[in-house]
Structure formats: structure tokens, C-alpha cells
Design an enzyme around this catalytic site. Structure first.
Site, short mmCIF file in Angstrom:
data_model
loop_
_atom_site.label_atom_id
_atom_site.label_comp_id
_atom_site.label_asym_id
_atom_site.label_seq_id
_atom_site.Cartn_x
_atom_site.Cartn_y
_atom_site.Cartn_z
NE ARG A 6 -3.17 0.02 2.97
CZ ARG A 6 -3.79 0.18 4.12
NH1 ARG A 6 -3.95 -0.83 4.96
NH2 ARG A 6 -4.27 1.34 4.47
NE ARG A 62 0.30 5.84 -20.42
CZ ARG A 62 -0.68 6.67 -20.66
NH1 ARG A 62 -0.41 7.94 -20.92
NH2 ARG A 62 -1.93 6.28 -20.67
CB CYS A 74 -7.41 5.29 -12.37
SG CYS A 74 -5.66 5.60 -12.64
CD GLU A 77 -10.33 5.58 -1.36
OE1 GLU A 77 -10.65 4.85 -0.40
OE2 GLU A 77 -9.51 5.25 -2.22
NE ARG A 89 -6.94 6.37 1.01
CZ ARG A 89 -7.64 7.51 1.11
NH1 ARG A 89 -8.11 8.10 0.03
NH2 ARG A 89 -7.87 8.05 2.28
CE1 TYR A 107 -1.05 4.88 3.70
CE2 TYR A 107 0.72 3.54 4.63
CZ TYR A 107 -0.57 3.66 4.15
OH TYR A 107 -1.38 2.56 4.09
NE ARG A 115 -2.98 1.78 9.39
CZ ARG A 115 -3.08 0.47 9.22
NH1 ARG A 115 -3.78 -0.02 8.22
NH2 ARG A 115 -2.49 -0.37 10.06
#
Length: 124
Positions: A6, A62, A74, A77, A89, A107, A115
Site C-alpha cells: 500500500r 509510463r 484507476c 475513492e 492511494r 505514505y 496510517r
């Protein structure tokens, strides 16, 4: 075994260049910190908050040599009240023998708030 790696980052403006640049930095950091090669990747999902509409952030892939054939998608959210604005994200599905606790989730920017317990990697 497939593991999820993630990552998330934020941008200041809904600007194509800024979105692609921030996404590329995030992807490269995820790749570097987890020693990921394109052949290890099953797929990559990238989600954005409602306020990001200038470009598909997947365009950033790319610019990474050898990643041309990695499937990337894509999506938007869900719009949760008081959630982080201008957030990108990433969920990378990687074939690896690394144990779950050894995966480095990345992150950057204001996304460190999402997080803090998982953000153990230097942001530079």
C-alpha cells in the site's frame, strides 16, 4: 504468494503535472523499499479522491522503465465526510515470499496521517 503493498500521497492542486509527479515519486518509493520488479506485479489499483480529475494518475507508470505491461487501473475513492483531500492511494499486488510484516507501506505528504503506525520509511 500475492501480497498487497500500500501507498498514498497527496497533492496541493488538481494539476496534471503535480498529480503525475507525486504518483511517480510514490510508485518509485514503493518499488525501491520493497525491491519490486515489474514481473513480480499482478496488478496495480490507484484510487483518487473526488477532487482529483485532471489526469489518470496511472500515467505515472509510463515513466518507469520496464513497467509498460503491468496492468493498472484507476478508480474513485468513496467520498467519506472529513476524509483527506487530494489524496492518491495505491494498492500494488505483488508476488513475493516476504512475510506480511516485512512489507513496507509508503505514505507521503499529508497521507502520513492515514496510517502513522505503518509509515516507517523515510519520506525523502
Amino acid at each position: 504468494m500475492i501480497r498487497g503493498v500500500r501507498g498514498a500521497t497527496t497533492v496541493n492542486e488538481n494539476d496534471e503535472l503535480e498529480i503525475v509527479e507525486a504518483t511517480e515519486i510514490l510508485l518509485r518509493k514503493m518499488i525501491e523499499e520493497n525491491s519490486i520488479e515489474a514481473e513480480m506485479v499482478a496488478s496495480v489499483f490507484i484510487s483518487v479522491t473526488e477532487d482529483i480529475t485532471a489526469v489518470f494518475p496511472a500515467k505515472a507508470m509510463r515513466f518507469i522503465d520496464g513497467w509498460k505491461y503491468v496492468p493498472v487501473m484507476c478508480m474513485r475513492e468513496i467520498p467519506v465526510t472529513d476524509s483527506l483531500d487530494k489524496c492518491i492511494r495505491v494498492m500494488m499486488h505483488v508476488n513475493t515470499n516476504s512475510p506480511q510484516q516485512n512489507i513496507q507501506h509508503i505514505y507521503l505528504g499529508d497521507a502520513v496521517k492515514l496510517r502513522p503506525d505503518l509509515n516507517t520509511v523515510d519520506q525523502s
